[in-house]
Design a protein around this motif. Structure first.
Motif, PDB file in Angstrom:
ATOM      1  N   VAL A   1       1.181  12.573  -2.427  1.00  0.00           N
ATOM      2  CA  VAL A   1       2.608  12.855  -2.228  1.00  0.00           C
ATOM      3  C   VAL A   1       3.216  11.852  -1.248  1.00  0.00           C
ATOM      4  O   VAL A   1       4.325  11.354  -1.459  1.00  0.00           O
ATOM      5  CB  VAL A   1       2.822  14.311  -1.757  1.00  0.00           C
ATOM      6  CG1 VAL A   1       4.275  14.566  -1.401  1.00  0.00           C
ATOM      7  CG2 VAL A   1       2.368  15.285  -2.847  1.00  0.00           C
ATOM      8  N   TRP A   2       2.481  11.536  -0.188  1.00  0.00           N
ATOM      9  CA  TRP A   2       2.981  10.544   0.775  1.00  0.00           C
ATOM     10  C   TRP A   2       3.161   9.189   0.095  1.00  0.00           C
ATOM     11  O   TRP A   2       4.194   8.533   0.275  1.00  0.00           O
ATOM     12  CB  TRP A   2       2.008  10.417   1.959  1.00  0.00           C
ATOM     13  CG  TRP A   2       2.327   9.236   2.822  1.00  0.00           C
ATOM     14  CD1 TRP A   2       3.325   9.141   3.753  1.00  0.00           C
ATOM     15  CD2 TRP A   2       1.675   7.974   2.788  1.00  0.00           C
ATOM     16  NE1 TRP A   2       3.334   7.891   4.314  1.00  0.00           N
ATOM     17  CE2 TRP A   2       2.328   7.146   3.736  1.00  0.00           C
ATOM     18  CE3 TRP A   2       0.612   7.448   2.056  1.00  0.00           C
ATOM     19  CZ2 TRP A   2       1.926   5.832   3.961  1.00  0.00           C
ATOM     20  CZ3 TRP A   2       0.222   6.143   2.291  1.00  0.00           C
ATOM     21  CH2 TRP A   2       0.873   5.350   3.240  1.00  0.00           C
ATOM     22  N   ALA A   3       2.171   8.772  -0.681  1.00  0.00           N
ATOM     23  CA  ALA A   3       2.247   7.468  -1.342  1.00  0.00           C
ATOM     24  C   ALA A   3       3.423   7.410  -2.310  1.00  0.00           C
ATOM     25  O   ALA A   3       4.140   6.401  -2.372  1.00  0.00           O
ATOM     26  CB  ALA A   3       0.932   7.158  -2.060  1.00  0.00           C
ATOM     27  N   VAL A   4       3.641   8.478  -3.055  1.00  0.00           N
ATOM     28  CA  VAL A   4       4.773   8.512  -3.988  1.00  0.00           C
ATOM     29  C   VAL A   4       6.094   8.494  -3.217  1.00  0.00           C
ATOM     30  O   VAL A   4       7.073   7.884  -3.662  1.00  0.00           O
ATOM     31  CB  VAL A   4       4.688   9.749  -4.915  1.00  0.00           C
ATOM     32  CG1 VAL A   4       5.993   9.996  -5.639  1.00  0.00           C
ATOM     33  CG2 VAL A   4       3.570   9.575  -5.928  1.00  0.00           C
ATOM     34  N   SER A   5       6.122   9.132  -2.068  1.00  0.00           N
ATOM     35  CA  SER A   5       7.353   9.196  -1.278  1.00  0.00           C
ATOM     36  C   SER A   5       7.646   7.912  -0.516  1.00  0.00           C
ATOM     37  O   SER A   5       8.807   7.520  -0.387  1.00  0.00           O
ATOM     38  CB  SER A   5       7.273  10.347  -0.263  1.00  0.00           C
ATOM     39  OG  SER A   5       7.104  11.569  -0.914  1.00  0.00           O
ATOM     40  N   ASP A   6       6.596   7.250   0.001  1.00  0.00           N
ATOM     41  CA  ASP A   6       6.820   6.178   0.971  1.00  0.00           C
ATOM     42  C   ASP A   6       6.323   4.790   0.574  1.00  0.00           C
ATOM     43  O   ASP A   6       6.567   3.834   1.302  1.00  0.00           O
ATOM     44  CB  ASP A   6       6.173   6.554   2.300  1.00  0.00           C
ATOM     45  CG  ASP A   6       6.857   7.759   2.933  1.00  0.00           C
ATOM     46  OD1 ASP A   6       7.982   8.096   2.524  1.00  0.00           O
ATOM     47  OD2 ASP A   6       6.267   8.366   3.847  1.00  0.00           O
ATOM     48  N   ILE A   7       5.621   4.643  -0.533  1.00  0.00           N
ATOM     49  CA  ILE A   7       5.136   3.326  -0.940  1.00  0.00           C
ATOM     50  C   ILE A   7       5.809   2.972  -2.269  1.00  0.00           C
ATOM     51  O   ILE A   7       5.441   3.501  -3.325  1.00  0.00           O
ATOM     52  CB  ILE A   7       3.589   3.313  -1.087  1.00  0.00           C
ATOM     53  CG1 ILE A   7       2.937   3.683   0.250  1.00  0.00           C
ATOM     54  CG2 ILE A   7       3.115   1.949  -1.574  1.00  0.00           C
ATOM     55  CD1 ILE A   7       1.434   3.804   0.188  1.00  0.00           C
ATOM     56  N   PRO A   8       6.803   2.090  -2.206  1.00  0.00           N
ATOM     57  CA  PRO A   8       7.597   1.793  -3.410  1.00  0.00           C
ATOM     58  C   PRO A   8       6.775   1.330  -4.611  1.00  0.00           C
ATOM     59  O   PRO A   8       7.063   1.736  -5.744  1.00  0.00           O
ATOM     60  CB  PRO A   8       8.553   0.679  -2.940  1.00  0.00           C
ATOM     61  CG  PRO A   8       8.654   0.875  -1.465  1.00  0.00           C
ATOM     62  CD  PRO A   8       7.300   1.385  -1.027  1.00  0.00           C
ATOM     63  N   THR A   9       5.766   0.504  -4.406  1.00  0.00           N
ATOM     64  CA  THR A   9       4.986   0.030  -5.557  1.00  0.00           C
ATOM     65  C   THR A   9       4.204   1.168  -6.197  1.00  0.00           C
ATOM     66  O   THR A   9       4.096   1.236  -7.426  1.00  0.00           O
ATOM     67  CB  THR A   9       4.022  -1.102  -5.150  1.00  0.00           C
ATOM     68  OG1 THR A   9       3.201  -0.652  -4.064  1.00  0.00           O
ATOM     69  CG2 THR A   9       4.775  -2.350  -4.745  1.00  0.00           C
ATOM     70  N   PHE A  10       3.670   2.079  -5.382  1.00  0.00           N
ATOM     71  CA  PHE A  10       2.946   3.231  -5.932  1.00  0.00           C
ATOM     72  C   PHE A  10       3.925   4.159  -6.632  1.00  0.00           C
ATOM     73  O   PHE A  10       3.634   4.686  -7.711  1.00  0.00           O
ATOM     74  CB  PHE A  10       2.189   3.974  -4.821  1.00  0.00           C
ATOM     75  CG  PHE A  10       1.277   5.056  -5.335  1.00  0.00           C
ATOM     76  CD1 PHE A  10       0.088   4.732  -5.975  1.00  0.00           C
ATOM     77  CD2 PHE A  10       1.612   6.395  -5.198  1.00  0.00           C
ATOM     78  CE1 PHE A  10      -0.749   5.718  -6.466  1.00  0.00           C
ATOM     79  CE2 PHE A  10       0.777   7.393  -5.681  1.00  0.00           C
ATOM     80  CZ  PHE A  10      -0.410   7.049  -6.314  1.00  0.00           C
ATOM     81  N   GLN A  11       5.091   4.339  -6.030  1.00  0.00           N
ATOM     82  CA  GLN A  11       6.127   5.173  -6.635  1.00  0.00           C
ATOM     83  C   GLN A  11       6.514   4.627  -8.013  1.00  0.00           C
ATOM     84  O   GLN A  11       6.633   5.384  -8.978  1.00  0.00           O
ATOM     85  CB  GLN A  11       7.335   5.211  -5.702  1.00  0.00           C
ATOM     86  CG  GLN A  11       8.441   6.126  -6.139  1.00  0.00           C
ATOM     87  CD  GLN A  11       9.573   6.117  -5.136  1.00  0.00           C
ATOM     88  OE1 GLN A  11       9.906   5.083  -4.544  1.00  0.00           O
ATOM     89  NE2 GLN A  11      10.179   7.274  -4.940  1.00  0.00           N
ATOM     90  N   THR A  12       6.671   3.323  -8.103  1.00  0.00           N
ATOM     91  CA  THR A  12       7.015   2.690  -9.383  1.00  0.00           C
ATOM     92  C   THR A  12       5.882   2.876 -10.387  1.00  0.00           C
ATOM     93  O   THR A  12       6.123   3.229 -11.555  1.00  0.00           O
ATOM     94  CB  THR A  12       7.302   1.186  -9.172  1.00  0.00           C
ATOM     95  OG1 THR A  12       8.397   1.069  -8.254  1.00  0.00           O
ATOM     96  CG2 THR A  12       7.642   0.503 -10.482  1.00  0.00           C
TER      97      THR A  12
END
Length: 188
Positions: A113-124
Motif C-alpha cells: 500500500v505504501w509503494a502504491v501510494s508513494d512510489i510513482p513508478t510502482f503506482q504506474t
C-alpha cells in the motif's frame, strides 16, 4: 483516511490481536479458536460485503487466498502444541518464528500500500497491470482481507485437528493408566 493509514490500522490491529491472544505459552480451548476467527471475520465482513465479484476480481481473491494459505501453514508450523498431562489441557507456544511470520505478512501488506501510494513508478506499474486485467481499486482491500482470513483460518483449522489428535492420545493414555493396574491385580 488514506489507504496507507487504513492498511496500517487493519494490518496492525490484526497483528496486535494475534500477538496479544496467541503469543507465548497458552491453554488451547474454544476461546483460542473463536477469538481470531471472529475478530478477522469482523474486518472481513466490512470489506467483503461490497467487494467486486467479477471474474477478474475473483481470480485476484484466489491469489490472496493462496498467499494466505502459505502464510497460514507457516503460522501453524511455528506453533508448538502438546498435551499437559498434569493439568489435562492442550497447550500452545508461539515464539519468535510465529512473530516473524505475522510480521512479514503485515509488512508485505503495508509495504504494498505504501509503494502504491508513494512510489510513482510502482503506482504506474500496478495501475497498468490492473487495467490490463480489468481490475478496479475496490478489489485491493478484499484481496488483503481474504489473505488475512485465509491465514487465520488455515492456522486455526490445523490447530483444531492437531488438538483433537492430542486429546485422543491423552485420553487413551489416561484410560490405559487406570485400567492397567486393575488388570495386573486380577491377572495374578
Amino acid at each position: 483516511m488514506s489507504d496507507l493509514t487504513q492498511a496500517v490500522e487493519i494490518s496492525g490491529g490484526i497483528f496486535a490481536l494475534m500477538m496479544a491472544t496467541q503469543y507465548g505459552t497458552r491453554h488451547f480451548g474454544w476461546h483460542k479458536i473463536a477469538m481470531p476467527i471472529l475478530a478477522v471475520s469482523g474486518f472481513g465482513y466490512s470489506y467483503l460485503k461490497d467487494a467486486p465479484t467479477d471474474h477478474n476480481s475473483v481470480a485476484l481473491y484466489l491469489v490472496g487466498a493462496a498467499i494466505g494459505l502459505v502464510f497460514g501453514v507457516l503460522a501453524y508450523a511455528s506453533t508448538a502444541m502438546w498435551a499437559d498431562r498434569t493439568a489435562g489441557e492442550i497447550m500452545t507456544r508461539c515464539g519468535g518464528a510465529f512473530v516473524a511470520v505475522w510480521l512479514v505478512a503485515m509488512v508485505a501488506r503495508i509495504g504494498f500500500v505504501w509503494a502504491v501510494s508513494d512510489i510513482p513508478t510502482f503506482q504506474t506499474w500496478v495501475g497498468e497491470h490492473m487495467m490490463s486485467m480489468h481490475l478496479t481499486t475496490e478489489a485491493i482491500a478484499p484481496f488483503f482481507v481474504i489473505w488475512a482470513l485465509t491465514m487465520v483460518a488455515v492456522r486455526v483449522v490445523g490447530l483444531v485437528v492437531r488438538s483433537r489428535a492430542l486429546r485422543t492420545q491423552f485420553d487413551a493414555s489416561r484410560i490405559a493408566a487406570v485400567t492397567s493396574p486393575m488388570m495386573s491385580r486380577t491377572a495374578g
